[in-house]
Design a protein around this motif. Sequence first.
Motif, short mmCIF file in Angstrom:
data_model
loop_
_atom_site.label_atom_id
_atom_site.label_comp_id
_atom_site.label_asym_id
_atom_site.label_seq_id
_atom_site.Cartn_x
_atom_site.Cartn_y
_atom_site.Cartn_z
N TYR A 8 -0.24 11.49 -10.14
CA TYR A 8 -1.16 12.63 -10.20
C TYR A 8 -0.39 13.93 -10.44
N LYS A 9 0.75 14.04 -9.79
CA LYS A 9 1.56 15.27 -9.88
C LYS A 9 2.04 15.52 -11.31
N ILE A 10 2.53 14.46 -11.95
CA ILE A 10 3.08 14.63 -13.31
C ILE A 10 2.07 14.25 -14.39
N LYS A 11 0.83 13.92 -13.95
CA LYS A 11 -0.26 13.58 -14.88
C LYS A 11 0.13 12.43 -15.80
N ASP A 12 0.66 11.36 -15.19
CA ASP A 12 1.02 10.16 -15.92
C ASP A 12 -0.18 9.22 -15.92
N SER A 13 -0.98 9.26 -17.00
CA SER A 13 -2.22 8.50 -17.07
C SER A 13 -1.99 7.00 -17.03
N ILE A 14 -0.92 6.54 -17.68
CA ILE A 14 -0.64 5.11 -17.71
C ILE A 14 -0.34 4.60 -16.31
N ALA A 15 0.50 5.33 -15.58
CA ALA A 15 0.83 4.93 -14.21
C ALA A 15 -0.40 5.00 -13.31
N LEU A 16 -1.21 6.04 -13.48
CA LEU A 16 -2.44 6.18 -12.69
C LEU A 16 -3.36 4.98 -12.90
N ALA A 17 -3.50 4.56 -14.15
CA ALA A 17 -4.37 3.43 -14.46
C ALA A 17 -3.84 2.15 -13.81
N LEU B 49 0.82 -1.22 0.00
CA LEU B 49 0.00 0.00 0.00
C LEU B 49 0.86 1.26 0.00
N TYR B 50 1.96 1.22 0.75
CA TYR B 50 2.85 2.39 0.85
C TYR B 50 3.37 2.80 -0.53
N TYR B 51 3.90 1.83 -1.28
CA TYR B 51 4.49 2.16 -2.58
C TYR B 51 3.42 2.48 -3.63
N ASN B 52 2.27 1.83 -3.54
CA ASN B 52 1.21 2.14 -4.50
C ASN B 52 0.67 3.55 -4.29
N HIS B 53 0.47 3.93 -3.04
CA HIS B 53 -0.05 5.28 -2.77
C HIS B 53 0.99 6.35 -3.10
N ASN B 54 2.27 6.06 -2.89
CA ASN B 54 3.32 7.00 -3.30
C ASN B 54 3.35 7.16 -4.81
N ALA B 55 3.22 6.02 -5.50
CA ALA B 55 3.18 6.05 -6.97
C ALA B 55 1.97 6.84 -7.44
N LEU B 56 0.84 6.67 -6.73
CA LEU B 56 -0.40 7.37 -7.10
C LEU B 56 -0.23 8.88 -6.98
N LYS B 57 0.38 9.34 -5.87
CA LYS B 57 0.59 10.78 -5.66
C LYS B 57 1.49 11.37 -6.73
N LEU B 58 2.59 10.67 -7.01
CA LEU B 58 3.55 11.18 -8.00
C LEU B 58 2.95 11.17 -9.40
#
Length: 670
Positions: free
Chosen positions: A99-108, A88-97
């Motif tokens: 969102y910040k850089i608007k990386d749609s592929i990573a968000l998905a 959960l820690y790494y997924n939520h960190n990845a989610l925040k980053l």
Amino acid sequence: MNIKFYLLLLFCSYASFSQEVINHNLDSIQYYLAKTENTKFSTIDKRLHYANRAKILSKNEQIDSLIIKSYITLSSIYSEKNNNKEFLYYNHNALKLAYKIKDSIALAKVNKNLGYYYYNRVIDSAYYYDDRAEKLFNALKDNYNRAVVLLDIALIQKQEKDLTGSELTSIKGLSLLDKLEETKDVIKYQLHFYNNLGHIFKILEQFDEAIFYYKKSIDKQNEFDSSNKVMLNNLKNNLAVTYKDASQYDYALNQLNEILDNKNLKNERPDFYALVLDNYAHALFLSNNYEKLPNLYLKALKICDSIGVESYTVIINQHLAQYYKSFNKIDSAKYYAYKSKEISEKYSKDDLLRSLLLLSQIEDDSVAVKYYDKYIKLNDSLIKNERATRKKFTRIQYETNQIEKKNKQITRERLWLLIISIILVVTSLLLYIVITQRNKNRQLKFIQQQQEANEEIYNLMLSQNESIEEARTLEKQRISEELHDGVLGRLFGARLSLDSLNMNNSAEAIKTRSQYIDELKTIEQDIRKVSHELNTDFVSGSGFIDIIKTLVETQTNVYKLEYNLDHDGTIIWDEISNKTKIHIYRIIQESLHNIYKHANASIVDINFKLKNKVICLTITDDGLGFNVNKAKSGIGLKNMNSRIKEIDGTINITSKENVGTTVTIEAPIA
């Protein structure tokens, strides 16, 4: 020169070295991430080490996209290690980053991972993340991953009794997979969708449709991996139960016999073996074949008890209760019915619902009514929960859509705000430029008008000076004529009269006459000389020098300067065009102004000379001086250059700091 060369070489070497380091680190990150995918030859701890190395290097290089990729890889490995906290820690960190850089592929990807994680934990969260992931994959036109997420959503909907929603989602997922090339992965998810549709229609008691989809799922499993007997047996069991519920007992028994033909099934999968055995016994019971009953039920129950799978015994106990009730062995029926109720209370409300209905059918009178009332209440409660869940899913989807719409609206508003701001800035800049240009044009027009006025005044001055000179010449001529014809004539007559007195020969008379005659001769010569000088033209062009002298005297008096004006008398100014004289006049005027404004001088020397039909004007001051190469060219100097070009002349400025400045102008006589 050598030092500069070595510094440049050192800088280039450093830049090249820095680039090589960056490229090396990028290669290393890609290398470590690739190593994490090697599950065949690397242990999970080794892969975790590689992922951490990739994360550290990505952070050092501050490459957000690679940091996100490292986070996602780490979360996947921690999921394998069942370390939910780090997952959960790494997924939520990845989610925040992301969102910040608007990386749609990573968000998905991250939303998909979180949806899968919460599937068996928090249904609301699972649906929320899956819904977001599905929308992101849809925007990315990634049909495969969108279909994978839709399967999770369909399973959640079925689990929460939203059967219509689950059916529609499954059909949508299948339609997406049908557009793709039939790879192994595509076939795998097709069979899962077909299996889910079979479950839905079985629950809805639409057995023909359920049988159709179960058969398709078995065909897809054979196409995907026919050697996977576990999955095939599961699918065949689903089909057999549907045949049983559809009262097609022979088909059901055939499917179950195919499963039970595997002699190792009891040892390999004892829980599943007990489940199949129960289904087989129940199919026999429903087909009125009691020969092997209740032994098969009891055998299945014993296996479940031996391996501690209590949840599986609920349905077996229910079947035993039904069996004994059919033979009117009420005590035994009650025993197994109450046992199923007791166990189902721990696990499943659906099983509890069936247990309550069974007790209402077995018990007598008031006790039966009591359990039937409980059955109705629980059933109503489950229906309400199902409705609430469907509403909840609809609300989550609606809120997600609203959030997305709001985000899009905010994005549009920000875009419009940016566009309007740019337009306002550009408009303001253009207005500023237009206003500034207008002011400059007005200023230039004013200067031009002033110059024209000054030239007109100067031309009037020259014209007036010519008139004065003409009047002066006429006056000289008149005086000359008057002297010559009047005074000189009379003096000449007097001299003749005196000459006639020469008849008196006395010594005194002779002496007196001689003195008068000499004096008259002297007067005559003087008058003749004055007459000649008055009748001769004054120095040609002396009028322009007078104008220049007046200008210099006036300006230096105002500027508190001393001056020396020296001019070459050989310059015939009357033969020089007014245009040249006007420009020379203005250049002297501008030079004196510049000396006053910038030089802080005390004396100025102005000198006119004629060299090879070229007028040479030098203006020298003893002021502060300046660096000619670094000085900015102001409007005054530009005007001077423009004027000198008008008369095909040249201008040269020399200056030395704390010594003074010399302006040299050469204007050809043409």
